[in-house]
Design a protein around this motif. Structure first.
Motif, PDB file in Angstrom:
ATOM      1  N   LYS A  92     -11.283  -7.769  -1.975  1.00 34.37           N
ATOM      2  CA  LYS A  92     -11.953  -8.498  -3.049  1.00 34.37           C
ATOM      3  C   LYS A  92     -11.173  -8.332  -4.363  1.00 34.37           C
ATOM      4  CE  LYS A  92     -16.067 -10.110  -4.794  1.00 34.37           C
ATOM      5  NZ  LYS A  92     -17.484 -10.187  -4.570  1.00 34.37           N
ATOM      6  N   ILE A  93     -10.728  -7.122  -4.620  1.00 33.60           N
ATOM      7  CA  ILE A  93      -9.964  -6.868  -5.850  1.00 33.60           C
ATOM      8  C   ILE A  93      -8.664  -7.676  -5.839  1.00 33.60           C
ATOM      9  CG2 ILE A  93      -8.705  -5.101  -7.163  1.00 33.60           C
ATOM     10  CD1 ILE A  93     -10.798  -3.053  -6.121  1.00 33.60           C
ATOM     11  N   LEU A  94      -7.950  -7.617  -4.702  1.00 33.30           N
ATOM     12  CA  LEU A  94      -6.675  -8.346  -4.620  1.00 33.30           C
ATOM     13  C   LEU A  94      -6.893  -9.847  -4.794  1.00 33.30           C
ATOM     14  CD1 LEU A  94      -4.958  -6.399  -1.690  1.00 33.30           C
ATOM     15  CD2 LEU A  94      -4.077  -6.598  -4.037  1.00 33.30           C
ATOM     16  N   ALA A  95      -7.940 -10.380  -4.159  1.00 35.13           N
ATOM     17  CA  ALA A  95      -8.183 -11.822  -4.244  1.00 35.13           C
ATOM     18  C   ALA A  95      -8.569 -12.230  -5.670  1.00 35.13           C
ATOM     19  CB  ALA A  95      -9.268 -12.234  -3.254  1.00 35.13           C
TER      20      ALA A  95
ATOM     21  N   VAL B  63       5.153  -7.543  -6.865  1.00 30.13           N
ATOM     22  CA  VAL B  63       4.550  -6.628  -5.895  1.00 30.13           C
ATOM     23  C   VAL B  63       3.275  -6.053  -6.507  1.00 30.13           C
ATOM     24  CG1 VAL B  63       4.912  -4.544  -4.521  1.00 30.13           C
ATOM     25  CG2 VAL B  63       6.826  -6.049  -5.022  1.00 30.13           C
ATOM     26  N   VAL B  64       2.183  -6.125  -5.760  1.00 28.34           N
ATOM     27  CA  VAL B  64       0.916  -5.663  -6.314  1.00 28.34           C
ATOM     28  C   VAL B  64       0.285  -4.616  -5.404  1.00 28.34           C
ATOM     29  CG1 VAL B  64      -0.174  -7.741  -5.359  1.00 28.34           C
ATOM     30  CG2 VAL B  64      -1.412  -6.393  -7.040  1.00 28.34           C
ATOM     31  N   SER B  65      -0.275  -3.585  -6.015  1.00 28.18           N
ATOM     32  CA  SER B  65      -0.916  -2.531  -5.243  1.00 28.18           C
ATOM     33  C   SER B  65      -2.230  -2.133  -5.885  1.00 28.18           C
ATOM     34  CB  SER B  65       0.016  -1.307  -5.162  1.00 28.18           C
ATOM     35  OG  SER B  65      -0.475  -0.403  -4.200  1.00 28.18           O
ATOM     36  N   VAL B  66      -3.242  -1.934  -5.051  1.00 29.66           N
ATOM     37  CA  VAL B  66      -4.512  -1.396  -5.529  1.00 29.66           C
ATOM     38  C   VAL B  66      -4.478   0.092  -5.240  1.00 29.66           C
ATOM     39  CG1 VAL B  66      -7.024  -1.430  -5.267  1.00 29.66           C
ATOM     40  CG2 VAL B  66      -5.708  -3.542  -4.937  1.00 29.66           C
ATOM     41  N   GLY B  67      -4.707   0.900  -6.237  1.00 29.80           N
ATOM     42  CA  GLY B  67      -4.650   2.337  -5.994  1.00 29.80           C
ATOM     43  C   GLY B  67      -4.768   3.113  -7.285  1.00 29.80           C
ATOM     44  N   THR B  68      -4.118   4.269  -7.295  1.00 25.80           N
ATOM     45  CA  THR B  68      -4.146   5.097  -8.491  1.00 25.80           C
ATOM     46  C   THR B  68      -2.738   5.130  -9.088  1.00 25.80           C
ATOM     47  OG1 THR B  68      -3.566   7.066  -7.265  1.00 25.80           O
ATOM     48  CG2 THR B  68      -5.913   6.572  -7.447  1.00 25.80           C
ATOM     49  N   GLU B  69      -2.659   5.799 -10.213  1.00 25.15           N
ATOM     50  CA  GLU B  69      -1.393   5.937 -10.922  1.00 25.15           C
ATOM     51  C   GLU B  69      -0.238   6.383 -10.015  1.00 25.15           C
ATOM     52  OE1 GLU B  69      -1.599   8.862 -14.026  1.00 25.15           O
ATOM     53  OE2 GLU B  69      -1.722   7.230 -15.494  1.00 25.15           O
TER      54      GLU B  69
ATOM     55  N   ALA C  10       6.002  -5.741 -11.028  1.00 27.78           N
ATOM     56  CA  ALA C  10       5.020  -4.991 -10.246  1.00 27.78           C
ATOM     57  C   ALA C  10       3.722  -4.916 -11.020  1.00 27.78           C
ATOM     58  CB  ALA C  10       5.553  -3.598  -9.945  1.00 27.78           C
ATOM     59  N   VAL C  11       2.635  -4.901 -10.282  1.00 31.72           N
ATOM     60  CA  VAL C  11       1.323  -4.750 -10.912  1.00 31.72           C
ATOM     61  C   VAL C  11       0.542  -3.680 -10.162  1.00 31.72           C
ATOM     62  CG1 VAL C  11      -0.857  -5.883 -11.484  1.00 31.72           C
ATOM     63  CG2 VAL C  11       1.284  -7.182 -11.602  1.00 31.72           C
ATOM     64  N   LEU C  12       0.036  -2.714 -10.916  1.00 29.16           N
ATOM     65  CA  LEU C  12      -0.846  -1.711 -10.333  1.00 29.16           C
ATOM     66  C   LEU C  12      -2.268  -2.026 -10.781  1.00 29.16           C
ATOM     67  CD1 LEU C  12      -1.527   1.006  -8.959  1.00 29.16           C
ATOM     68  CD2 LEU C  12      -1.094   2.101 -11.165  1.00 29.16           C
ATOM     69  N   ILE C  13      -3.143  -2.240  -9.808  1.00 24.41           N
ATOM     70  CA  ILE C  13      -4.564  -2.386 -10.152  1.00 24.41           C
ATOM     71  C   ILE C  13      -5.182  -1.010  -9.961  1.00 24.41           C
ATOM     72  CG2 ILE C  13      -6.675  -3.696  -9.767  1.00 24.41           C
ATOM     73  CD1 ILE C  13      -4.964  -5.874  -8.446  1.00 24.41           C
ATOM     74  N   ASN C  14      -5.373  -0.342 -11.071  1.00 26.94           N
ATOM     75  CA  ASN C  14      -5.790   1.052 -11.028  1.00 26.94           C
ATOM     76  C   ASN C  14      -7.321   1.149 -10.944  1.00 26.94           C
ATOM     77  OD1 ASN C  14      -6.270   3.757 -11.411  1.00 26.94           O
ATOM     78  ND2 ASN C  14      -4.578   4.004 -12.881  1.00 26.94           N
ATOM     79  N   THR C  15      -7.791   1.705  -9.814  1.00 26.60           N
ATOM     80  CA  THR C  15      -9.241   1.775  -9.595  1.00 26.60           C
ATOM     81  C   THR C  15      -9.796   3.168  -9.862  1.00 26.60           C
ATOM     82  OG1 THR C  15      -8.740   2.190  -7.276  1.00 26.60           O
ATOM     83  CG2 THR C  15      -9.326  -0.063  -7.855  1.00 26.60           C
ATOM     84  N   GLU C  16      -8.932   4.059 -10.293  1.00 21.87           N
ATOM     85  CA  GLU C  16      -9.299   5.470 -10.376  1.00 21.87           C
ATOM     86  C   GLU C  16     -10.587   5.724 -11.166  1.00 21.87           C
ATOM     87  OE1 GLU C  16      -6.025   7.957 -11.314  1.00 21.87           O
ATOM     88  OE2 GLU C  16      -7.017   9.546 -10.172  1.00 21.87           O
TER      89      GLU C  16
ATOM     90  N   LYS D  56       0.836  -1.195   0.000  1.00 16.32           N
ATOM     91  CA  LYS D  56       0.000   0.000   0.000  1.00 16.32           C
ATOM     92  C   LYS D  56       0.870   1.243   0.000  1.00 16.32           C
ATOM     93  CE  LYS D  56      -3.968   2.200   2.162  1.00 16.32           C
ATOM     94  NZ  LYS D  56      -4.712   2.520   3.372  1.00 16.32           N
ATOM     95  N   ARG D  57       0.483   2.185  -0.835  1.00 20.76           N
ATOM     96  CA  ARG D  57       1.118   3.502  -0.798  1.00 20.76           C
ATOM     97  C   ARG D  57       0.418   4.257   0.323  1.00 20.76           C
ATOM     98  NH1 ARG D  57      -1.088   8.322  -3.180  1.00 20.76           N
ATOM     99  NH2 ARG D  57       0.502   9.829  -3.786  1.00 20.76           N
ATOM    100  N   THR D  58       1.191   4.789   1.274  1.00 21.49           N
ATOM    101  CA  THR D  58       0.541   5.503   2.373  1.00 21.49           C
ATOM    102  C   THR D  58       1.099   6.895   2.565  1.00 21.49           C
ATOM    103  OG1 THR D  58       2.120   4.649   3.993  1.00 21.49           O
ATOM    104  CG2 THR D  58       0.050   3.456   3.796  1.00 21.49           C
ATOM    105  N   PHE D  59       0.288   7.656   3.214  1.00 19.99           N
ATOM    106  CA  PHE D  59       0.626   8.977   3.699  1.00 19.99           C
ATOM    107  C   PHE D  59       1.688   8.784   4.778  1.00 19.99           C
ATOM    108  CE2 PHE D  59      -0.160  12.827   6.017  1.00 19.99           C
ATOM    109  CZ  PHE D  59      -0.788  13.678   5.126  1.00 19.99           C
ATOM    110  N   ASP D  60       2.753   9.519   4.700  1.00 21.31           N
ATOM    111  CA  ASP D  60       3.767   9.432   5.741  1.00 21.31           C
ATOM    112  C   ASP D  60       3.231  10.124   6.993  1.00 21.31           C
ATOM    113  OD1 ASP D  60       5.902   9.418   7.362  1.00 21.31           O
ATOM    114  OD2 ASP D  60       7.308  10.324   5.945  1.00 21.31           O
ATOM    115  N   THR D  61       2.958   9.323   8.024  1.00 23.42           N
ATOM    116  CA  THR D  61       2.300   9.919   9.193  1.00 23.42           C
ATOM    117  C   THR D  61       3.241  10.754  10.049  1.00 23.42           C
ATOM    118  OG1 THR D  61       2.553   7.809  10.306  1.00 23.42           O
ATOM    119  CG2 THR D  61       0.401   8.286   9.375  1.00 23.42           C
TER     120      THR D  61
END
Ligand SMILES: Cc1cc2nc3c(=O)[nH]c(=O)nc-3n(C[C@H](O)[C@H](O)[C@H](O)COP(=O)(O)OP(=O)(O)OC[C@H]3O[C@@H](n4cnc5c(N)ncnc54)[C@H](O)[C@@H]3O)c2cc1C
Ligand SMILES: Cc1cc2nc3c(=O)[nH]c(=O)nc-3n(C[C@H](O)[C@H](O)[C@H](O)COP(=O)(O)OP(=O)(O)OC[C@H]3O[C@@H](n4cnc5c(N)ncnc54)[C@H](O)[C@@H]3O)c2cc1C
Lengths: 257, 325
Positions: A99-102, A57-63, A80-86, A8-13
């Motif tokens: 669900k998307i990842l599975a 490496v797979v991530s669900v997210g945006t570009e 790497a695989v990006l599953i782009n849901t934008e 997951k790409r995250t906000f640096d807290t």
């Protein structure tokens, strides 16, 4: 061995958090690979180096997650695989993401899936176990050690500070806890190589999913900052008097002792 | 809208954990007048049913099996799915503990339901049950509702007050027989490190040490104070990295998140990753020799000084207070 990492790409807290029009303000914020997913990437690379195979490496997210995926490739992942849901989904929750990842993973003949135990922004810790259940494979969360021999895995799981040594079998999903390893920094040659490694982008359509299949089950209705704390009281005077005053305050004013 | 809500109780060393009573209180709120059914798994747990009911459950269902003595995701999910099948609940509440975090998402996936994790508060607002939970490592909060299906949540220990124990409450404790089979995880060994004394995540008082504690022995005065207050000892990553204590004590973004009534930070500078794990504590006391240390910004009370001088005095003073009380 066919190894997948959930990233997951995250906000640096570490960043200061502000809210504008009901949302966390992301303008100019720093985004990173979720720190626990760095452990996951590192572990995947080590398992591959020891047993052969490939790390995807797979991530669900945006570009925007492409940057973090490239970093993972530079660390040493193979694909790497990006599953782009934008374009497809506006609001999602952990049900959606899992669900998307599975759906993506179900026909990949995976041997090992490694995720982080929790994302430092959303913080639910749901995605790993949910994905494992949807794929009907065993999982172990918050692991600090992983040994694989043939199709047997011996895992050390952190349980609120105690450790359990658990034996289970592949295919397996595990989630990383701090202490699993020391994630490497991408090297310069690694960064150069990463530019040529495959980074595929797919959409829900490619997974035969439509928006209704992944519609969120929960909804965020409000985001707020914690109440501002009044400036604290730094005590003064002789140390013995300060201690007496503190005990009095905790007992009589705060009433916590 | 009245609904039936299940609460999975958590048994540790023969007794129910405190968070289970907090979960009953949360279930009562979620049930909106409906029935609260306690659920207990283990090799011999029905004797605990009565206490669960005294804390607010209406009745209790147990599944007893040798293979449920220790938690495994396979064993517990088989048992829970059987109970869900029998009871057909509209809500489920667990504690957000190692066990709850591990099991709840799997059950939610199986039931194709949502799940709201790590809830610190819940209330009925405008006809909706609204759950509050921290996000961004405690630097913000979100309010969530369930839009479709089961009302399913895990609650963070130490945040939702349990109901008062009512010894006159009684209810039915029944057992359900479930065949527990084909466990894919086998626990070979359990190494106990943390659980001597009070559990960090449930402790009402935590005395935490940082790099300022300077050595393993340096933790002694912290332990003494924690003992007097019936609390637990915690640590910053700085102290863990320096090998002054075990990582199981680490509090913060990559360690445990705690919300005790009283957090006493000794020789901890107050790095943002540390604050992520403790800043929601009710009262924070900082003891640090550097008046500029960041920890003073979140502290309710601070003493600028050497922790090795302050702590013994503090322990002595509390001892006197508690003896006289
Ligand atoms: C289409 C879509 C729309 C969304 N819309 C919203 C919204 O409107 N509001 C909102 O608050 N949130 C939204 N989200 C985010 C979502 O609610 C969660 O943040 C996400 O499901 C992960 O949950 P978490 O942050 O609790 O992660 P956790 O469950 O704590 O993460 C644990 C581990 O799971 C893996 N993981 C988590 N997320 C991903 C991912 N995206 N890709 C790959 N691996 C992952 C990582 O290994 C991670 O360490 C949306 C997500 C999607 C996919
Ligand atoms: C991704 C990431 C995750 C992290 N996660 C965590 C986490 O979960 N938890 C965590 O704690 N940290 C975490 N850190 C580390 C964090 O940034 C700090 O480095 C760490 O918290 C510092 O520990 P400290 O306060 O004990 O040490 P220091 O910052 O060195 O502070 C020591 C303090 O002790 C005081 N002191 C010294 N001697 C005395 C004395 N005799 N009496 C009184 N005071 C004295 C000093 O004035 C100083 O303020 C993380 C960092 C990163 C990058």
């Amino acid at each position: 061995m066919n190894i997948y990492v959930l990233m997951k790409r995250t906000f640096d807290t570490e960043e200061k958090i502000t809210i504008s029009s009901g949302k966390i303000n992301e303008d100019g914020a720093e985004f990173i690979i979720n720190p626990y997913d760095e452990y996951a990437i590192e572990e995947a690379i080590q398992v591959r180096d020891a047993h052969g195979g490939e790390v995807t490496v797979v991530s669900v997210g945006t570009e925007e997650a492409e940057k973090q995926l490239r970093t993972a490739l530079a660390m040493g992942a193979d694909k790497a695989v990006l599953i782009n849901t934008e374009d497809d989904v506006e609001e999602g929750d952990q049900f959606t993401t899992s669900k998307i990842l599975a759906e993506f993973l179900k026909d990949k003949e995976v041997d090992l899936i490694i995720g982080g135990n929790v994302a430092i922004d959303g913080g639910s810790g749901q995605v790993g176990p949910r994905v494992a259940e949807l794929l009907a494979i065993p999982y172990i969360t918050t692991i600090t050690k992983l040994d694989i021999e043939g199709t047997t895995a011996t895992v050390v799981r952190d349980v609120e500070g105690d450790s359990e040594v658990i034996e289970t079998s592949l295919p397996l999903l595990v989630t990383a806890q701090q202490g699993l390893n020391e994630p490497r920094y991408p090297s310069l040659p690694g960064i150069m190589k990463a530019k040529k490694k495959p980074l595929d982008e797919i959409e829900l359509d490619d997974l035969d999913l439509d928006e209704d299949d992944v519609e969120a089950k929960t909804k965020t209705i409000e985001i707020s900052l914690p109440p501002k704390k009044e400036a604290g009281k730094v005590l003064e005077g002789e140390l013995e008097d300060q201690v007496k005053e503190l005990v009095g305050l905790l007992h009589n004013e705060a009433k916590v002792v | 809208m009245a609904r039936k809500v299940l609460v999975l109780g958590e048994v540790r060393e023969g007794s129910l954990r405190n968070v289970s009573f907090e979960a009953v209180a949360a279930a009562k709120t979620s049930a909106e007048g409906g029935e609260v059914v306690g659920v207990l798994f283990g090799d011999s747990v029905s004797a605990l049913g009565a206490e669960f009911i005294q804390y607010g459950a209406d009745r209790v269902v147990t599944v007893e099996d040798e293979q449920l003595k220790q938690y495994t995701s396979d064993g517990y999910s088989q048992a829970l799915l059987a109970v869900i099948d029998q009871e057909d609940p509209e809500g489920i509440i667990f504690g957000h503990t190692a066990q709850g975090k591990d099991l709840a998402p799997r059950i939610a996936a199986k039931l194709e339901s949502g799940l709201i994790s790590d809830v610190t508060d819940l209330e009925v607002e405008g006809g909706n049950l609204v759950f509050t939970r921290p996000i961004y490592s405690g630097k913000a909060f979100e309010k969530k509702i369930v839009t479709d299906g089961l009302l399913f949540a895990t609650i963070r220990p130490n945040n939702i007050a349990p109901l008062e124990k009512d010894e006159s409450r009684t209810g039915d404790v029944s057992s359900l027989s479930v065949e527990i089979k084909n466990l894919r995880q086998v626990i070979k060994e359990v190494v106990r490190k943390a659980t001597e004394g009070v559990d960090l995540s449930e402790a009402k008082v935590i005395v935490a040490g940082g790099r300022g504690v300077k050595s393993e022995e340096g933790f002694e005065p912290l332990k003494e104070l924690a003992d007097v207050l019936g609390g637990a000892v915690g640590a910053s990553r700085g102290a863990c990295d320096a090998d002054y204590c075990d990582y199981s004590l680490q509090i913060g973004q990559t360690g445990k998140v705690v919300t005790p009534d009283l957090y006493i930070a000794c020789g901890i500078s107050g790095a943002i990753q540390h604050l992520a794990g403790m800043s929601n504590s009710k009262i924070i006391v900082a003891i640090n020799k550097d008046p500029e240390a960041n920890i003073f910004k979140v502290a309710d009370y601070g003493i600028v000084g050497d922790l090795f001088e302050v702590l013994p005095l503090l322990t002595k003073e509390f001892k006197e207070l508690l003896v006289n009380a």
